[in-house]
Write a protein that holds these residues in place. Structure first.
Motif, PDB file in Angstrom:
ATOM      1  N   HIS A 136      30.390 -18.963  36.033  1.00  0.00           N
ATOM      2  CA  HIS A 136      30.423 -18.318  35.471  1.00  0.00           C
ATOM      3  C   HIS A 136      28.887 -18.957  34.015  1.00  0.00           C
ATOM      4  CE1 HIS A 136      31.678 -15.547  31.134  1.00  0.00           C
ATOM      5  NE2 HIS A 136      30.522 -16.761  30.763  1.00  0.00           N
ATOM      6  N   PHE A 137      27.571 -17.790  34.700  1.00  0.00           N
ATOM      7  CA  PHE A 137      26.399 -18.296  34.240  1.00  0.00           C
ATOM      8  C   PHE A 137      25.808 -17.032  34.830  1.00  0.00           C
ATOM      9  CE2 PHE A 137      27.326 -20.431  38.082  1.00  0.00           C
ATOM     10  CZ  PHE A 137      26.991 -19.389  39.776  1.00  0.00           C
ATOM     11  N   LEU A 138      24.911 -16.561  33.454  1.00  0.00           N
ATOM     12  CA  LEU A 138      24.577 -15.151  33.274  1.00  0.00           C
ATOM     13  C   LEU A 138      22.690 -15.331  33.922  1.00  0.00           C
ATOM     14  CD1 LEU A 138      25.882 -12.249  33.036  1.00  0.00           C
ATOM     15  CD2 LEU A 138      23.820 -13.048  30.521  1.00  0.00           C
ATOM     16  N   ASP A 139      22.458 -14.511  35.130  1.00  0.00           N
ATOM     17  CA  ASP A 139      21.007 -14.654  34.991  1.00  0.00           C
ATOM     18  C   ASP A 139      20.475 -13.177  34.342  1.00  0.00           C
ATOM     19  OD1 ASP A 139      21.425 -16.559  36.780  1.00  0.00           O
ATOM     20  OD2 ASP A 139      21.410 -15.898  38.968  1.00  0.00           O
ATOM     21  N   THR A 140      18.812 -12.655  34.258  1.00  0.00           N
ATOM     22  CA  THR A 140      18.297 -12.785  34.211  1.00  0.00           C
ATOM     23  C   THR A 140      17.693 -11.468  34.966  1.00  0.00           C
ATOM     24  OG1 THR A 140      16.806 -11.314  32.439  1.00  0.00           O
ATOM     25  CG2 THR A 140      16.856 -13.948  32.719  1.00  0.00           C
ATOM     26  N   ILE A 141      16.352 -11.240  35.352  1.00  0.00           N
ATOM     27  CA  ILE A 141      16.022 -10.664  36.552  1.00  0.00           C
ATOM     28  C   ILE A 141      14.201 -10.928  36.276  1.00  0.00           C
ATOM     29  CG2 ILE A 141      15.249  -9.212  38.338  1.00  0.00           C
ATOM     30  CD1 ILE A 141      17.612 -10.033  38.669  1.00  0.00           C
ATOM     31  N   VAL A 142      13.514 -11.554  36.995  1.00  0.00           N
ATOM     32  CA  VAL A 142      12.165 -12.636  36.685  1.00  0.00           C
ATOM     33  C   VAL A 142      11.062 -11.403  38.059  1.00  0.00           C
ATOM     34  CG1 VAL A 142       9.943 -13.908  36.012  1.00  0.00           C
ATOM     35  CG2 VAL A 142      12.236 -13.399  34.797  1.00  0.00           C
ATOM     36  N   PHE A 143      10.224 -10.644  38.562  1.00  0.00           N
ATOM     37  CA  PHE A 143       9.640 -10.488  39.165  1.00  0.00           C
ATOM     38  C   PHE A 143      10.646 -10.468  40.341  1.00  0.00           C
ATOM     39  CE2 PHE A 143       6.354 -13.181  36.349  1.00  0.00           C
ATOM     40  CZ  PHE A 143       5.510 -12.092  36.915  1.00  0.00           C
ATOM     41  N   GLY A 144      11.808  -9.700  39.945  1.00  0.00           N
ATOM     42  CA  GLY A 144      12.756  -9.274  41.183  1.00  0.00           C
ATOM     43  C   GLY A 144      13.816 -10.637  41.034  1.00  0.00           C
ATOM     44  N   ASN A 145      13.399 -11.483  40.601  1.00  0.00           N
ATOM     45  CA  ASN A 145      14.556 -12.307  41.300  1.00  0.00           C
ATOM     46  C   ASN A 145      15.906 -12.710  40.087  1.00  0.00           C
ATOM     47  OD1 ASN A 145      13.477 -13.639  43.794  1.00  0.00           O
ATOM     48  ND2 ASN A 145      11.553 -12.893  42.909  1.00  0.00           N
ATOM     49  N   PRO A 146      16.904 -13.533  40.264  1.00  0.00           N
ATOM     50  CA  PRO A 146      17.945 -13.671  39.205  1.00  0.00           C
ATOM     51  C   PRO A 146      17.270 -15.219  38.736  1.00  0.00           C
ATOM     52  CG  PRO A 146      18.729 -14.075  40.767  1.00  0.00           C
ATOM     53  CD  PRO A 146      17.095 -13.537  41.739  1.00  0.00           C
ATOM     54  N   PRO A 183      18.197 -17.906  35.229  1.00  0.00           N
ATOM     55  CA  PRO A 183      19.207 -18.461  34.211  1.00  0.00           C
ATOM     56  C   PRO A 183      18.806 -17.903  32.916  1.00  0.00           C
ATOM     57  CG  PRO A 183      18.441 -20.654  35.727  1.00  0.00           C
ATOM     58  CD  PRO A 183      18.024 -19.372  35.966  1.00  0.00           C
ATOM     59  N   ASP A 184      19.439 -17.081  32.079  1.00  0.00           N
ATOM     60  CA  ASP A 184      18.989 -16.266  30.895  1.00  0.00           C
ATOM     61  C   ASP A 184      19.692 -16.947  29.498  1.00  0.00           C
ATOM     62  OD1 ASP A 184      19.385 -14.115  28.799  1.00  0.00           O
ATOM     63  OD2 ASP A 184      20.015 -13.234  30.157  1.00  0.00           O
ATOM     64  N   VAL A 185      18.764 -18.396  29.281  1.00  0.00           N
ATOM     65  CA  VAL A 185      18.807 -19.396  28.452  1.00  0.00           C
ATOM     66  C   VAL A 185      19.320 -18.892  27.150  1.00  0.00           C
ATOM     67  CG1 VAL A 185      17.895 -21.577  27.667  1.00  0.00           C
ATOM     68  CG2 VAL A 185      17.577 -20.628  30.054  1.00  0.00           C
ATOM     69  N   ALA A 186      18.169 -18.126  26.883  1.00  0.00           N
ATOM     70  CA  ALA A 186      18.455 -17.069  25.668  1.00  0.00           C
ATOM     71  C   ALA A 186      20.501 -16.757  24.463  1.00  0.00           C
ATOM     72  CB  ALA A 186      17.205 -15.769  25.161  1.00  0.00           C
ATOM     73  N   LYS A 187      21.133 -16.476  26.242  1.00  0.00           N
ATOM     74  CA  LYS A 187      22.258 -16.292  26.259  1.00  0.00           C
ATOM     75  C   LYS A 187      23.101 -17.511  26.025  1.00  0.00           C
ATOM     76  CE  LYS A 187      21.102 -10.849  26.516  1.00  0.00           C
ATOM     77  NZ  LYS A 187      21.741  -9.837  27.672  1.00  0.00           N
ATOM     78  N   ALA A 188      22.655 -18.339  26.118  1.00  0.00           N
ATOM     79  CA  ALA A 188      23.842 -19.526  27.048  1.00  0.00           C
ATOM     80  C   ALA A 188      24.773 -19.308  25.589  1.00  0.00           C
ATOM     81  CB  ALA A 188      22.991 -20.139  27.698  1.00  0.00           C
ATOM     82  N   ASN A 189      24.555 -19.301  24.618  1.00  0.00           N
ATOM     83  CA  ASN A 189      25.502 -19.837  23.767  1.00  0.00           C
ATOM     84  C   ASN A 189      26.561 -18.853  23.499  1.00  0.00           C
ATOM     85  OD1 ASN A 189      24.550 -21.705  22.132  1.00  0.00           O
ATOM     86  ND2 ASN A 189      22.818 -21.335  21.517  1.00  0.00           N
ATOM     87  N   VAL A 190      26.570 -17.892  23.922  1.00  0.00           N
ATOM     88  CA  VAL A 190      27.017 -16.909  23.884  1.00  0.00           C
ATOM     89  C   VAL A 190      27.801 -17.133  25.691  1.00  0.00           C
ATOM     90  CG1 VAL A 190      27.716 -14.581  23.677  1.00  0.00           C
ATOM     91  CG2 VAL A 190      25.685 -14.997  22.549  1.00  0.00           C
ATOM     92  N   THR A 191      27.136 -16.889  26.370  1.00  0.00           N
ATOM     93  CA  THR A 191      28.081 -16.929  27.796  1.00  0.00           C
ATOM     94  C   THR A 191      28.556 -17.858  28.037  1.00  0.00           C
ATOM     95  OG1 THR A 191      25.281 -16.125  28.913  1.00  0.00           O
ATOM     96  CG2 THR A 191      27.527 -17.295  29.988  1.00  0.00           C
ATOM     97  N   ASN A 192      28.638 -19.361  27.145  1.00  0.00           N
ATOM     98  CA  ASN A 192      29.153 -20.333  27.069  1.00  0.00           C
ATOM     99  C   ASN A 192      30.264 -20.645  26.011  1.00  0.00           C
ATOM    100  OD1 ASN A 192      27.549 -21.802  29.220  1.00  0.00           O
ATOM    101  ND2 ASN A 192      27.152 -22.663  28.096  1.00  0.00           N
ATOM    102  N   GLY A 193      30.426 -19.347  25.744  1.00  0.00           N
ATOM    103  CA  GLY A 193      31.460 -19.215  23.929  1.00  0.00           C
ATOM    104  C   GLY A 193      32.749 -18.978  24.169  1.00  0.00           C
ATOM    105  N   VAL A 194      33.674 -19.609  23.644  1.00  0.00           N
ATOM    106  CA  VAL A 194      35.310 -19.467  23.629  1.00  0.00           C
ATOM    107  C   VAL A 194      36.124 -18.403  23.268  1.00  0.00           C
ATOM    108  CG1 VAL A 194      37.424 -19.777  22.175  1.00  0.00           C
ATOM    109  CG2 VAL A 194      35.055 -22.029  22.317  1.00  0.00           C
ATOM    110  N   ASP A 195      35.022 -17.346  22.720  1.00  0.00           N
ATOM    111  CA  ASP A 195      35.214 -16.147  22.875  1.00  0.00           C
ATOM    112  C   ASP A 195      34.515 -14.799  22.991  1.00  0.00           C
ATOM    113  OD1 ASP A 195      35.537 -15.677  19.792  1.00  0.00           O
ATOM    114  OD2 ASP A 195      36.929 -16.766  19.211  1.00  0.00           O
ATOM    115  N   GLY A 196      34.957 -13.533  22.951  1.00  0.00           N
ATOM    116  CA  GLY A 196      33.721 -12.067  22.918  1.00  0.00           C
ATOM    117  C   GLY A 196      33.837 -12.164  24.219  1.00  0.00           C
ATOM    118  N   PRO A 197      33.034 -10.824  23.856  1.00  0.00           N
ATOM    119  CA  PRO A 197      32.570 -10.435  25.359  1.00  0.00           C
ATOM    120  C   PRO A 197      31.410 -11.179  25.292  1.00  0.00           C
ATOM    121  CG  PRO A 197      32.347  -8.643  23.157  1.00  0.00           C
ATOM    122  CD  PRO A 197      32.783  -9.927  22.754  1.00  0.00           C
ATOM    123  N   GLY A 198      31.706 -10.973  27.155  1.00  0.00           N
ATOM    124  CA  GLY A 198      30.850 -12.272  27.865  1.00  0.00           C
ATOM    125  C   GLY A 198      30.443 -13.370  28.346  1.00  0.00           C
TER     126      GLY A 198
END
Length: 364
Positions: A236-246, A248-263
């Motif tokens: 359960h770790f979300l990536d984003t694509i930079v120059f064609g490579n995945p 870590p999507d740090v900007a969304k880490a609070n949501v990704t690591n959340g207790v509930d809610g989408p994602g």
């Protein structure tokens, strides 16, 4: 008293009774296991724990890192699975991210020395290592390091493998026996050669990794065993694509690591329970401290215990503009030619650094 002293069997009986009391005192029954008394009588395979993905890849302003804090802080805050990628660098096992040119987190020996120090100071905790054996090294190349550090004496060695999730010892029995470290190799394990380096994929199945869609699913991605009885791990770790490579999507880490809610982590766990009728054993996450302990709350909810840390966990480290973080090792920065995600770092250099990738940055 005169009768007692003259009776031929009494001294022997008292001696045996005293010896039994001494033995009972020496064999301590664990009353708190991984922070909770409720977990002591549960099978290791039926307890959910939080893991740090690429736990050695530590730093800020660097696209090749997955954690803000080093392994000691991770363990202090509640991480109980440490995942790492091992590379053979001219005969020395280094912890690198895909390539040691891209990111070198130091030697396995230095890393395990920190783990051993922490375990010596925290004797009621079971810790798991998951080693991605990227260069297919035989287990006999790992065992001298475990022996030198002293972790071989703390390691659990199953008499047979694989084990069903419910067939593992309880946390309490592992602690009582002093075998509080469980180590998996993702390939090349051989119990006849090194009995405490356990094959991962006959014991654990995993969900997909390099996920860029926040709607995490719970499909079976990698396994070599019976998924109906194996433990399982969710990536359960979300990536984003930079120059064609995945990366870590740090900007969304609070949501990704959340207790509930989408994602959120909690949402993926719910999906997995619905699909497989049981929760995962391992929750592997990036930047675990984002969410203020939410990843540990999710695990506590699954385990049916309260999450009430005695002190606040670490907080996310701020990124800084115009600074470089390419040195330091797994205690804080990076060694080798890591690439930096700060505005002052030119795009051309970033592109060159990315070109050295031999695989995805978030290879598990």
């Amino acid at each position: 008293m005169l009768w007692i002293s003259k009776h031929p069997f009494v001294p022997l009986t008292l001696s045996l009774f005293s010896a039994a009391l001494i033995r009972a005192a020496l064999v301590q029954r664990a009353s708190v296991c991984n922070g909770h008394s409720e977990l002591c009588d549960r099978s290791y395979g039926n307890v959910t724990i939080v893991g740090a993905h690429d736990s050695y890849a530590v730093g800020t302003n660097n696209l090749a890192v997955n954690q803000d804090y080093d392994v000691t802080q991770q363990l202090n805050d509640g991480i109980r699975m440490l995942q790492m990628q091992a590379h053979n660098q001219t005969g020395t096992i280094q912890l690198c991210h895909t390539s040691c040119v891209l990111y070198n987190g130091g030697t396995l020996e230095d890393y395990l020395t920190k783990v051993k120090s922490w375990m010596d100071a925290n004797t009621n905790d079971v810790v798991t290592l998951l080693i991605v054996n990227i260069d297919n090294l035989p287990p006999t190349q790992y065992s001298p390091i475990f022996q030198k550090v002293g972790l071989d004496k703390l390691s659990f060695a199953p008499t047979t493998s694989p084990l069903a999730a419910s067939g593992w010892p309880t946390l309490g029995s592992l602690i009582d026996a002093g075998t509080r470290l469980i180590t998996f190799l993702d390939n090349a394990a051989d119990l006849s050669a090194v009995p405490y380096l356990i094959d991962e994929f006959t014991n654990i199945w995993e969900t997909p990794f390099d996920v860029t869609d926040p709607a995490f699913d719970c499909s079976i991605n990698r396994t070599k065993g019976d998924t109906s009885s194996q433990m399982y791990l969710i990536n359960h770790f979300l990536d984003t694509i930079v120059f064609g490579n995945p990366v870590p999507d740090v900007a969304k880490a609070n949501v990704t690591n959340g207790v509930d809610g989408p994602g959120s982590l909690g949402a993926q766990v719910s999906t997995c329970v619905a699909h497989h009728s049981r929760p995962p054993t391992f929750l592997l996450v990036d930047f675990y401290e984002f969410g203020g302990g939410s990843v540990f709350q999710v695990a506590a909810n699954i385990n049916g215990v309260s999450y009430s840390p005695t002190s606040p966990i670490a907080t996310p480290k701020p990124t800084t503009s115009g600074s470089s973080n390419t040195t330091g090792g797994n205690g804080g920065g990076n060694t080798g030619a890591g690439f930096v995600a700060s505005p002052s770092h030119c795009v051309a250099s970033l592109f060159v650094a990315l070109s050295v990738l031999v695989g995805a940055l978030s290879v598990v």
